[in-house]
Write an enzyme that holds these catalytic residues in place. Structure first.
Site, PDB file in Angstrom:
ATOM      1  CG  HIS A 130      -1.885  -1.104   0.913  1.00 35.27           C
ATOM      2  ND1 HIS A 130      -3.002  -0.681   0.409  1.00 35.27           N
ATOM      3  CD2 HIS A 130      -2.381  -2.038   1.868  1.00 35.27           C
ATOM      4  CE1 HIS A 130      -3.633  -1.531   0.166  1.00 35.27           C
ATOM      5  NE2 HIS A 130      -3.393  -2.223   1.511  1.00 35.27           N
ATOM      6  CG  ASP A 162      -2.928   5.104  -2.558  1.00 35.39           C
ATOM      7  OD1 ASP A 162      -1.658   4.276  -3.420  1.00 35.39           O
ATOM      8  OD2 ASP A 162      -3.966   4.318  -1.956  1.00 35.39           O
TER       9      ASP A 162
END
Length: 388
Positions: A130, A162
């Site tokens: 992540h 992200d």
């Protein structure tokens, strides 16, 4: 409506940077069709579609991509698109018959955007991760942390990996490939890896470190990481916070004049030996008033001092109000599309769709007859969902 009006994008549903990239393109006028699984997938946190802000402004078709009927429907939709966005692990799309080779065989002009953490190749390509993992491996997380206390690295939300190094770099790559297609007539794969994007974002700091101007061994000890007392945050009398960014001498002089800081600090602004004393002097003075009292003192000045606002407060700030930086969609306040355009202004965002909300209409647009649509739905290869 918007500079990307007329561009058709197929989004293979994923989480994180893929949906954000699709939102950015949709915000600028692209038609985005999201191919969803039959059942929701994600982080395991159920979110009502009203609050799925990154999912706004597209249509949804729900297909079982493990079925022949579902895969063929996906191929037909992809065949009519300019761009495909895919955020799965390397090899998943290929196993479903939806990889670049399969798609380009039927649609050579397709720009195939691939979003992963580690890229399509390399020893970590198949490894889960992540945002926090990707920014950890690029040196970005190591550089971010507090000035006091344990000085542990602090995750900057999931903005850097992200969205900054992921969604934005994928969007730039897709638009660059579309520009190149005007010359070649051919599509291509855009391999966007978050570790590559974040590494690119760190360009300035690599240069500073190479020039001996950045200390990697100490967190919060450098010019832009909170180490400089004139580029840091300070608590106010009411427990609020101010952001001080008076890097240039003329701006620091303005700051000093407005709060009554000793002139010797201005004269020796970049003398690191004086920084600890300078920080304490700034902290003492800025604790003397509330956050909003200081905001009034600095309003309209070049001192580069602003209040640290919450998300709710940010929406009410006069700058955001005047520029209409936030909009309301289906009763949910959210950021307006950015950036702004002088002529081809995007339309207002639309609410995120329910999974499979537009299945019937999208299948019809792909050339399926009513009988064929009924067959796909009955077989479980597709699903139509009514909006809540």
């Amino acid at each position: 409506m918007g500079p990307l009006h007329g561009l058709r994008v197929i989004e293979l549903a994923s989480i994180g940077p893929g949906p954000m990239c699709a939102m950015l393109l949709a915000d600028l006028g692209a038609e985005v069709v999201r191919i969803d699984r039959l059942e929701p997938s994600g982080l395991g946190v159920p979110v009502d579609t009203r609050f799925d802000v990154p999912g706004r402004s597209r249509r949804s078709i729900a297909l079982d991509l493990k079925s022949d009927g579902g895969r063929e429907a996906a191929r037909r939709l992809i065949g009519s698109a300019d761009v495909l966005i895919e955020g799965w692990r390397p090899g998943v799309a290929e196993r479903l018959g939806l990889g670049p080779e399969d798609c380009h065989a039927r649609h050579p002009g397709l720009v195939y955007g691939r979003m992963t953490g580690y890229g399509q190749s390399g020893p970590l390509a198949q490894t889960a991760g992540h945002d926090i993992n990707y920014i950890a491996l690029t040196g970005a997380l190591h550089a971010i942390g507090g000035h006091e206390g344990p000085k542990a690295p602090v995750p900057p939300l999931n903005l850097v990996g992200d969205y900054g190094g992921g969604a934005l770099y994928l969007a730039v790559g897709v638009l660059a490939a579309l520009f190149e297609r005007q010359r070649s007539g051919r599509g291509q794969v855009v391999d966007a890896a978050m570790v590559d994007g974040v590494g690119s974002l760190m360009a300035l700091f690599h240069g500073l470190a190479a020039g001996g101007l950045w200390d990697e061994k100490q967190r919060a000890a450098n010019l832009l990481d909170g180490g400089a007392p004139f580029y840091a945050t300070y608590e106010t009398a009411d427990g609020g916070w101010l952001a001080v960014g008076a890097l240039e001498p003329k701006f620091f002089a303005e700051l000093a004049q407005r709060i009554g800081l000793d002139a010797r600090f201005v004269q020796r602004q970049y003398d690191r030996r004086l920084w600890p004393e300078m920080r304490e002097a700034l902290a003492t003075l800025l604790r003397g008033r509330t956050r909003d009292e200081w905001a009034a003192v600095f309003d309209g000045s070049d001192a580069c001092v602003t209040p640290v606002l919450s998300m709710t407060e940010a929406m009410q700030h006069p700058q955001a109000q005047q520029r209409q930086s936030f909009v309301e969609v289906d009763g949910v306040a959210q950021p307006a599309p950015a950036p702004r355009f002088g002529r081809s202004r995007p339309g207002a965002p639309r609410p995120a769709p329910a999974i499979g909300q537009h299945t019937r209409e999208l299948l019809a647009e792909a050339g399926y007859s009513e009988a064929e649509i009924a067959t796909l739905l009955a077989a479980g290869s597709a699903r139509q969902t009514m909006p809540a």
